[in-house]
Design a protein around this motif. Sequence first.
Motif, mmCIF file in Angstrom:
data_model
loop_
_atom_site.group_PDB
_atom_site.id
_atom_site.type_symbol
_atom_site.label_atom_id
_atom_site.label_comp_id
_atom_site.label_asym_id
_atom_site.label_seq_id
_atom_site.Cartn_x
_atom_site.Cartn_y
_atom_site.Cartn_z
ATOM 1 N N GLY A 306 0.816 -1.143 -0.091
ATOM 2 C CA GLY A 306 0.003 -0.174 0.003
ATOM 3 C C GLY A 306 0.684 1.148 0.144
ATOM 4 O O GLY A 306 0.327 2.317 0.430
ATOM 5 N N TYR A 307 2.094 1.197 -0.296
ATOM 6 C CA TYR A 307 2.876 2.363 -0.525
ATOM 7 C C TYR A 307 4.367 2.009 -1.134
ATOM 8 O O TYR A 307 4.660 1.215 -1.559
ATOM 9 N N LEU A 308 4.731 3.109 -1.599
ATOM 10 C CA LEU A 308 5.959 2.983 -2.535
ATOM 11 C C LEU A 308 7.194 2.827 -1.810
ATOM 12 O O LEU A 308 7.397 3.320 -0.676
ATOM 13 N N THR A 309 8.132 2.212 -2.221
ATOM 14 C CA THR A 309 9.470 1.953 -1.832
ATOM 15 C C THR A 309 10.657 2.067 -2.924
ATOM 16 O O THR A 309 10.352 2.309 -4.076
ATOM 17 N N MET A 310 11.861 1.920 -2.318
ATOM 18 C CA MET A 310 13.105 2.055 -3.262
ATOM 19 C C MET A 310 12.962 0.878 -4.215
ATOM 20 O O MET A 310 13.639 1.431 -5.423
ATOM 21 N N ASN A 311 12.326 -0.159 -4.274
ATOM 22 C CA ASN A 311 11.937 -0.955 -5.278
ATOM 23 C C ASN A 311 11.336 -0.293 -6.457
ATOM 24 O O ASN A 311 11.370 -0.949 -7.504
ATOM 25 N N ASN A 312 10.740 0.802 -6.430
ATOM 26 C CA ASN A 312 10.005 1.233 -7.268
ATOM 27 C C ASN A 312 10.730 2.624 -8.191
ATOM 28 O O ASN A 312 10.294 3.164 -9.021
#
Length: 506
Positions: A306-312
């Motif tokens: 439900g949130y963005l991280t460094m993977n994106n």
Amino acid sequence: MRLLTREQSQDLDRFAMDKFGISGVDLMRSAGRKVAEAAQHQVADILDSQILILCGKGNNGGDGFAAAFTLHKQGFNIQVHSLVEQKLINGDSSHFFEKCMQTGCSISFGMELPDFSDPDIIIDGLLGTGFRNELKPEFLPWIDLINNSGAFVISIDIPSGLDCNSGLISPTAVRANKTITMGFVKVGLCLAHGKDHSGSIEPVDIGFPSIATMNQEGLSWNQIDKTDIPSLLQSPATNTYKHKQGKVLIVAGSEGMTGAAVLATYGALRSGAGLTVTCAPSSLNNVYEKYILEGMTLSCDDEERGYLTMNNFDQIVDKSEWADSIIIGPGLGTNSETIKLIKALVHSIKKPVILDADGLQCYSELSGDLEKLIVTPHLGEFSAMIQHPINEITSHFISIVTRFMSGFRGTAVIKHVPACICQGKQVSLNSSGNPALATAGTGDVLSGMIGTFCAQGMDGYNACRLATYVHGKAADQLSQAIGKRGMIASDLPAEVAAVIGKYEQE
């Protein structure tokens, strides 16, 4: 419109006298005449009008005596009261006090309240631009007298009790119907409590030299108003198309805060963006697709978090190559992995970046060339950014902003009352907007608007000035129709389009 701080006003006085040989008496005479003219205009239709002129110490009281002298010569029924005892009136003020005495003006003295007959006008010359901090108790009855009189109140230069720099009152100040301000509007008339206490503000020419001939210290303070907008906002070219109208990438939203992404997107679209792409955590993409009809979305794998991280990071950076401007922050949340992503994006993207809301949490960790960065903090966020309490920021706003901008090369929209747009040595105070904007999501709409104007090629400073004014004007029009309490952020985008549309037709 140019504004002056307390210190800049004092510098202008000295400059006029030292470099141009303009005497303090001549400036005071001109100031008194301008105040007298305002009073004459106000009582033009009143039979047997009564004018009460209250004079404190220093030049503000002197301007009051000068106005009294002019009005008395012209046959008006005036009563003058000096809070300063006769033997203590000195400097240029004494020149006009003596003239009042010589021509038979009725003058009383002292800090105790006399029994005045009901005046039609009160001219407030108690405290001027030199006032700061807190009103002394002995002034409180005088402020109450003025505010409860029912008379039309004209303040000289600034309402007594209002701080010339911060616009704060402590604990009260005169509520003027009109403020006659000498040469230039003072910053405090436009900040914080200033607007509520100043009534209509009329800057008057009393013979100061051109400010352009001065080398003034500090920031250059200005106010943006409706006259500035036509030069910033032109109709789209006849042969334009969507790719030329600005492409905005929006990195916003998380579980529970998808609305921020929607509002930022529609802020961008309704202010004229040709194309938008909104980055959506994949688990929430259906929500984005449902509510963002005219914009595109970029589904970013979030492994159901439900949130963005460094993977994106790579996916968003790749998409930023397509965009003309990037908005980062609204509703992204405070997860540490999200904050790492925001920091990495700001450092990597070399296009205009609007950093808003949750995006500002990484500000203290940013480094390098931030010239293309636009930050849009409200006072709470600004407090966290610079590690100063809010009350200290509002009390010492001018000095704190000056210090902040000396170390920041980008553009800042500091959402004080009103919003202040800062870049380099320039600061513009917005003249539109009202308390209806004090509701969740309005800042998200503003970030979208700034993103559009940057994407269309406008520099950061003017993009923020234009967006902030139009955003406030939309709120002004909406509040007239539905009231200040009932307006919500989603009302704004369509009204923003209507405001822009009016300027395009002119």
